[in-house]
Design a protein around this motif. Structure first.
Motif, short mmCIF file in Angstrom:
data_model
loop_
_atom_site.label_atom_id
_atom_site.label_comp_id
_atom_site.label_asym_id
_atom_site.label_seq_id
_atom_site.Cartn_x
_atom_site.Cartn_y
_atom_site.Cartn_z
N VAL A 202 43.73 -63.29 14.83
CA VAL A 202 43.28 -62.26 15.78
C VAL A 202 43.49 -62.83 17.18
N PRO A 203 44.10 -62.05 18.10
CA PRO A 203 44.45 -62.61 19.41
C PRO A 203 43.29 -63.34 20.08
N PRO A 204 43.43 -64.64 20.33
CA PRO A 204 42.33 -65.40 20.93
C PRO A 204 42.31 -65.31 22.45
N PHE A 205 41.20 -65.70 23.01
CA PHE A 205 40.99 -65.87 24.45
C PHE A 205 40.96 -64.55 25.22
N VAL A 206 41.95 -63.65 24.98
CA VAL A 206 42.04 -62.45 25.80
C VAL A 206 40.99 -61.41 25.43
N ARG A 207 40.44 -61.48 24.21
CA ARG A 207 39.42 -60.54 23.76
C ARG A 207 39.84 -59.10 24.07
N PRO A 208 40.88 -58.60 23.38
CA PRO A 208 41.44 -57.30 23.75
C PRO A 208 40.62 -56.10 23.30
N GLY A 209 39.51 -56.32 22.61
CA GLY A 209 38.74 -55.21 22.06
C GLY A 209 39.31 -54.79 20.72
N GLU A 210 38.52 -54.05 19.95
CA GLU A 210 38.95 -53.72 18.60
C GLU A 210 40.18 -52.81 18.59
N GLU A 211 40.27 -51.88 19.54
CA GLU A 211 41.46 -51.04 19.61
C GLU A 211 42.70 -51.87 19.89
N GLY A 212 42.56 -52.86 20.77
CA GLY A 212 43.67 -53.75 21.07
C GLY A 212 44.09 -54.58 19.88
N VAL B 152 43.78 -53.73 16.69
CA VAL B 152 44.48 -52.84 15.77
C VAL B 152 45.90 -52.58 16.27
N ALA B 153 46.06 -52.31 17.55
CA ALA B 153 47.39 -52.05 18.11
C ALA B 153 48.29 -53.28 17.98
N HIS B 154 47.72 -54.46 18.18
CA HIS B 154 48.48 -55.70 18.07
C HIS B 154 49.07 -55.86 16.67
N PHE B 155 48.26 -55.66 15.66
CA PHE B 155 48.76 -55.85 14.30
C PHE B 155 49.65 -54.69 13.86
N ARG C 293 38.73 -52.18 8.02
CA ARG C 293 39.33 -51.18 7.12
C ARG C 293 40.58 -50.56 7.75
N ARG C 294 40.58 -50.34 9.06
CA ARG C 294 41.77 -49.83 9.73
C ARG C 294 42.90 -50.85 9.67
N LEU C 295 42.58 -52.11 9.85
CA LEU C 295 43.61 -53.16 9.75
C LEU C 295 44.20 -53.22 8.34
N ALA C 296 43.35 -53.04 7.34
CA ALA C 296 43.81 -53.10 5.95
C ALA C 296 44.81 -51.99 5.64
N ALA C 297 44.77 -50.91 6.39
CA ALA C 297 45.66 -49.77 6.15
C ALA C 297 47.03 -49.93 6.82
#
Length: 273
Positions: free
Chosen positions: A92-102, A104-107, A133-137
């Motif tokens: 999971v992107p470290p340091f930048v703390r992009p938020g949960e939406e970020g 999900v968009a990253h992956f 669960r969104r990431l799993a999809a």
């Protein structure tokens, strides 16, 4: 689907400070001989930040060769493109703390088979059960190394109704027994370097439904894991492996320092009792 106990390999060094590739290869075969379901190259345990690009590639080459020979799973971390047949272990992107939406968009923007490494105390980014669960999809996301540092209500809810086809692998060594009791598919456990067969036995005992035996073994292995993580990982694990004669030195590279002798001796005693 991924399951069982996977071992995130240490990177052994020789007396001259070079990567001891032959020792790495022996160690990889040993943990597979003892029942590990697969290997992880260049996870945190492998000290990837202290290796130069050539060393990182050499480590991946050794792990890939062993995995091909043995027909087992290989995950590759440190942002290295995994070889054919291997799976990326993606933090999971470290340091930048992009938020949960970020997150999900990253992956969602990635490609290829991936296992997400969720470890909030290192990344600074929490994820809700709904976000997992969104990431799993997301296509290509095969599972998650789940290392939140606790077995809490969110963990219980996630494992009570796991996303289909998504492997949930415990990543907190001392908590692997309750994770398996709740239905986790296995674990990625640095402690399994030095007690591989016992961690495999724990996985199989929970799968068999022998609750009493699993609780007893889980309590013992939690104590072992606590001792192995008494100083920064993988310093104590390397000390024990060296004491067992399995790697040429217990050396680590800065910013890590070698584990103290008392800590190392205590862990060695618990592993070998």
């Amino acid at each position: 689907m991924l399951n069982g106990i996977l071992v995130p390999l240490i990177t052994p060094f020789d007396d001259a400070g070079a990567v001891a590739l032959s020792a790495l290869e022996r160690l990889a075969h040993q943990v597979l001989d003892d029942g590990a379901a697969g290997l992880v190259a260049l996870g945190t345990t492998g000290e990837p930040g202290s290796l130069d690009p050539g060393e990182r590639q050499a480590v991946v080459d050794v792990a890939a060769r062993v995995s091909r020979e043995r027909g087992t799973t290989l995950l590759v971390g440190a942002g290295i493109t995994p070889p054919d047949g291997a799976i990326e272990l993606s933090l999971v992107p470290p340091f930048v703390r992009p938020g949960e939406e970020g997150v999900v968009a990253h992956f969602a923007a990635g490609a290829g088979p991936r296992v997400i490494y969720h470890v909030p105390h290192r990344t600074g980014q929490d994820l809700s059960t709904a976000t997992i669960r969104r990431l799993a999809a997301i296509p290509g996301v095969l599972g998650m190394k789940y290392a939140t540092g606790a077995v809490d209500a969110s963990t219980v809810a996630l494992l009570a109704d796991p996303p289909p086809g998504f492997a949930l692998l415990g990543g907190d060594d001392a908590l692997i027994s309750p994770m398996l009791a709740l239905g986790a598919d296995g674990g990625i456990l640095a402690s399994a370097h030095v007690a591989t067969s016992s961690f495999v036995e724990l996985f199989e005992t929970w799968r068999a439904g022998d609750v009493k035996a699993a609780r007893t073994l889980g309590a013992r292995l939690a104590e072992v894991s606590a001792a192995l993580f008494a100083e920064p990982n993988p310093t104590v694990i390397k000390a024990v492996l060296h004491a067992q004669g399995r790697i040429p030195t217990a050396a680590v590279r800065l910013p890590l320092l070698p584990a103290g002798p008392l800590t190392s001796a205590d862990a060695y005693r618990l592993v070998n009792r």
